[in-house]
Design a protein around this motif. Structure first.
Motif, PDB file in Angstrom:
ATOM      1  N   MET A 139       4.891  -2.672  -8.957  1.00  0.00           N
ATOM      2  CA  MET A 139       3.514  -2.078  -9.057  1.00  0.00           C
ATOM      3  C   MET A 139       2.694  -2.543 -10.022  1.00  0.00           C
ATOM      4  O   MET A 139       1.509  -2.600  -9.891  1.00  0.00           O
ATOM      5  CB  MET A 139       3.446  -0.485  -9.279  1.00  0.00           C
ATOM      6  N   LEU A 195       3.855   1.579  -1.425  1.00  0.00           N
ATOM      7  CA  LEU A 195       4.436   1.630  -2.510  1.00  0.00           C
ATOM      8  C   LEU A 195       3.295   2.496  -3.601  1.00  0.00           C
ATOM      9  O   LEU A 195       3.519   3.263  -4.468  1.00  0.00           O
ATOM     10  CB  LEU A 195       4.877   0.512  -3.139  1.00  0.00           C
ATOM     11  N   ALA A 196       1.881   1.820  -3.400  1.00  0.00           N
ATOM     12  CA  ALA A 196       1.035   2.327  -4.269  1.00  0.00           C
ATOM     13  C   ALA A 196       0.822   3.682  -4.068  1.00  0.00           C
ATOM     14  O   ALA A 196       0.228   4.572  -4.958  1.00  0.00           O
ATOM     15  CB  ALA A 196      -0.381   1.381  -3.850  1.00  0.00           C
ATOM     16  N   TYR A 241       0.439  -4.990  -8.862  1.00  0.00           N
ATOM     17  CA  TYR A 241      -0.360  -4.565  -7.509  1.00  0.00           C
ATOM     18  C   TYR A 241      -1.520  -5.507  -7.260  1.00  0.00           C
ATOM     19  O   TYR A 241      -1.892  -5.693  -5.953  1.00  0.00           O
ATOM     20  CB  TYR A 241      -0.727  -3.165  -7.732  1.00  0.00           C
ATOM     21  N   GLU A 264      10.780  -1.672  -8.192  1.00  0.00           N
ATOM     22  CA  GLU A 264       9.366  -1.311  -7.648  1.00  0.00           C
ATOM     23  C   GLU A 264       8.548  -1.151  -8.562  1.00  0.00           C
ATOM     24  O   GLU A 264       7.266  -1.348  -8.554  1.00  0.00           O
ATOM     25  CB  GLU A 264       9.558   0.040  -6.804  1.00  0.00           C
ATOM     26  N   LEU A 314      10.347   5.858  -8.372  1.00  0.00           N
ATOM     27  CA  LEU A 314      10.584   4.240  -7.777  1.00  0.00           C
ATOM     28  C   LEU A 314      11.670   3.462  -8.705  1.00  0.00           C
ATOM     29  O   LEU A 314      11.917   4.107  -9.899  1.00  0.00           O
ATOM     30  CB  LEU A 314       9.190   3.556  -7.945  1.00  0.00           C
ATOM     31  N   GLN A 328       2.887   6.091  -3.106  1.00  0.00           N
ATOM     32  CA  GLN A 328       3.938   6.557  -3.659  1.00  0.00           C
ATOM     33  C   GLN A 328       3.760   6.673  -5.376  1.00  0.00           C
ATOM     34  O   GLN A 328       3.931   7.728  -5.889  1.00  0.00           O
ATOM     35  CB  GLN A 328       5.412   6.129  -3.586  1.00  0.00           C
ATOM     36  N   ALA A 329       3.361   5.705  -5.834  1.00  0.00           N
ATOM     37  CA  ALA A 329       3.055   5.478  -7.213  1.00  0.00           C
ATOM     38  C   ALA A 329       1.889   6.486  -7.513  1.00  0.00           C
ATOM     39  O   ALA A 329       2.174   7.152  -8.636  1.00  0.00           O
ATOM     40  CB  ALA A 329       2.536   4.085  -7.624  1.00  0.00           C
ATOM     41  N   MET A 338       0.745  -1.114  -0.078  1.00  0.00           N
ATOM     42  CA  MET A 338       0.041   0.106   0.006  1.00  0.00           C
ATOM     43  C   MET A 338       0.718   1.344   0.170  1.00  0.00           C
ATOM     44  O   MET A 338       0.320   2.283  -0.828  1.00  0.00           O
ATOM     45  CB  MET A 338      -0.876  -0.115   1.284  1.00  0.00           C
ATOM     46  N   PHE A 346       6.784   5.516 -13.123  1.00  0.00           N
ATOM     47  CA  PHE A 346       6.885   6.075 -11.691  1.00  0.00           C
ATOM     48  C   PHE A 346       8.153   6.391 -11.637  1.00  0.00           C
ATOM     49  O   PHE A 346       9.215   5.766 -11.121  1.00  0.00           O
ATOM     50  CB  PHE A 346       6.383   5.049 -10.617  1.00  0.00           C
TER      51      PHE A 346
END
Lengths: 298, 260
Positions: B106, A174-175, B109, B102, B98, A177-178, A172, B95
């Motif tokens: 993602m 990381l999501a 996800y 990473e 990242l 940040q993304a 979560m 991104f």
């Protein structure tokens, strides 16, 4: 100038520690500004008032309902985080894509509403509650430091570590940040971006609640305590408004400058020093200490 | 599973607006399961709008988008992705802060099968070995070609049934374009993945795809098997940049040359 004072090292350490501890509170509120700004490009000027609501909630749970300090503090964080989530879901989400000015007006408006509601609900007298750290001191080699200052600093360091691990290591985090770096691409990865943004609001509100609980043994809880949000804003700008470590460090710097100004400079400088820092940063170094310019590669 | 060749995506009579401006005037197209279909057209023909409407970024005013027998026209982009469509947008939307690793994670996800995710990351590194050497670098620091490889890999990490590719050749060197399209063919072959490919580079797109549509100002004007389209005079002239043989084409060529 006032009378020149002797500066002994112990005094300097005490000033720095108490400055750093109030600076940590600024840093935590600044963190709330920056998290929301990075995700949604909104500046939430009600962040200080959310902290104030956290203070009153903790007071109600701990002093009135008689809950254990740790339980009451934990419940406060959960309640205020849920409040932040709903605030985004019901109010602020509608403003995405509107002008920055509308957002500023709305959050200033929310701040006065929160102050008025808190005044109606809890009254205008300052209140407080007893914490495990109240009126205790730590002695480190002849230097007397209050345990409340230390609890604020330690609490901030622990919270920042936890947040760092959350953003760097969890799915979560990381999501989040993304989604703040590239909203559309995050959608294409199956991230429910709107819900994620509401969770970011929940986290910043939760951080404000922790700040309120940490601050309670030092300052009384009252309707106007949210005004320190302005000092925190100076800290966030100093840190580069957009950098998470910058927000905390900027807040700490503002806190230390404030203490030093109160000791070495004539009366009045302590209260205005945060604004002087803000002005100086904007004039001399507007990108801030940790500000980054993002450029898209074509 | 949908049987090979049966349409996995069926777009029917799609009409999309940007405010008062109509971008799509009733587009219908199909992507058969396991095939590569390309949509060609000049700037502003509506190619990207078709993809954005399919992936739920734009809600169509009229018309249907059916995916694997389900109507997905009203879903949000994240729901469309969960239904099995991954969209690789134009302009390499990585991104930037990242790392490459990473970014790939993602892409996965929505998945929880950890072991398979690790295996899929290795598969992506097999397709694009350069990404392995860049794994711990921030994606914003990669070159344009590397970013394109990354966004394709990231979409694969979602294990889509249908991959939407928007101008993967944009801004890349001819050699890199050949490499990327070779991988696109391999992905299609290895996984039987259906692909809808939007391109301005009609030559390589038609050589890669099984079937093609040509769009002009929001309408499908030509459609057919790729091999067939490659032989058509009008396609050769307007989209492949080959010198026409008809008198009109020669005239046009001359006129164009005299501008400089």
């Amino acid at each position: 100038m006032g009378n020149p004072r002797l500066v002994d090292p112990a005094r300097l350490v005490q000033l720095t520690v108490s400055g750093a501890s109030s600076g940590c509170i600024y840093g935590l509120i600044a963190l709330g500004f920056v998290l929301v700004y990075k995700a949604t490009e909104m500046v939430n000027f009600a962040q200080g008032e959310i902290m104030m609501l956290g203070g009153f909630t903790a007071y109600t749970l701990i002093a009135k309902a008689g809950l254990n300090y740790w339980l009451g503090a934990g419940l406060t964080v959960v309640i205020i985080a849920a409040f932040g989530f709903l605030l985004d879901l019901l109010v602020l989400r509608r403003l995405i894509g509107q002008k920055q000015f509308s957002v500023v007006m709305l959050t200033f408006g929310l701040a006065s509403i929160f102050r008025a509601v808190a005044g109606m609900g809890w009254g205008y007298d300052p209140v407080g509650f007893v914490t495990p750290f109240t009126n205790k001191v730590v002695r480190v080699g002849g230097i007397v430091l209050s345990e409340t200052s230390m609890s604020i600093i330690v609490g901030t360091v622990l919270l920042c570590t936890a947040l760092y691990l959350f953003f760097a290591r969890t799915r979560m985090g990381l999501a989040m940040q993304a989604a703040s770096q590239n909203q559309l691409a995050a959608y294409y990865m199956g991230v429910p971006v709107k819900t994620v943004f509401s969770l970011v609001w929940a986290i910043s509100a939760g951080i404000a609640a922790i700040a309120a609980v940490l601050l309670a043994p030092v300052a009384m809880v009252d309707v106007n305590m949210g005004l320190i949000g302005m000092n925190a804003f100076a800290g966030a700008v100093l840190g580069g408004f957009g950098s998470i470590p910058g927000a905390v460090i900027g807040g700490v710097v503002v806190g230390v400058v404030e203490q030093m100004a109160g000791y070495f400079l004539p009366a009045g400088f302590q209260e205005t020093s945060a604004n002087l820092v803000l002005l100086a940063v904007l004039i001399i170094y507007p990108q801030g200490l940790f500000g980054t310019l993002t450029r898209k590669r074509v | 599973m949908t049987a090979d060749g049966v349409p996995i995506l069926r777009v029917h009579n799609l009409e999309t607006y940007y405010g008062p401006i109509q971008a799509l005037h009733g587009i219908s197209l199909e992507v058969p399961c396991g095939r590569i279909v390309t949509v060609l057209g000049a700037n502003g023909a509506g190619k990207t709008t078709v993809l954005r409407t399919i992936s739920g970024v734009i809600t169509p005013e009229r018309g249907q988008v059916q995916f694997a027998g389900r109507n997905i026209g009203k879903l949000s982009p994240d729901q469309v992705m969960r239904a099995g469509i991954c969209h690789v947008p134009e302009g390499r939307e990585v991104f930037p802060f990242l790392t490459v690793d990473e970014n790939l994670r993602m892409g996965a996800y929505t998945r929880t099968d950890k072991d398979a995710i690790e295996r899929d990351i290795q598969t992506c590194f097999d397709y694009f070995p350069i990404l392995k050497t860049r794994a711990t670098q921030r994606a914003g620091l990669l070159s344009g070609g590397e970013q394109q490889m990354l966004v394709i890999s990231r979409a694969l990490m979602g294990r889509p049934k249908l991959l939407l590719l928007d101008e993967p050749s944009l801004g890349l060197s001819p050699l890199l374009i050949l490499q990327i399209f070779e991988i696109i063919r391999r992905i299609n072959r290895d996984h039987g993945m259906s692909i809808l490919l939007v391109e301005q580079n009609a030559n390589i797109a038609l050589q890669t795809a099984d079937f093609g549509y040509v769009l002009e100002v929001g309408r499908v004007v030509i459609s057919g098997d790729s091999a067939e389209l490659l032989q058509r005079e009008d396609i050769k002239e307007f989209y492949l940049g080959q010198r026409g043989t008809s008198a009109r084409a020669a005239q046009r060529w001359k006129r164009k040359a005299s501008w400089h």
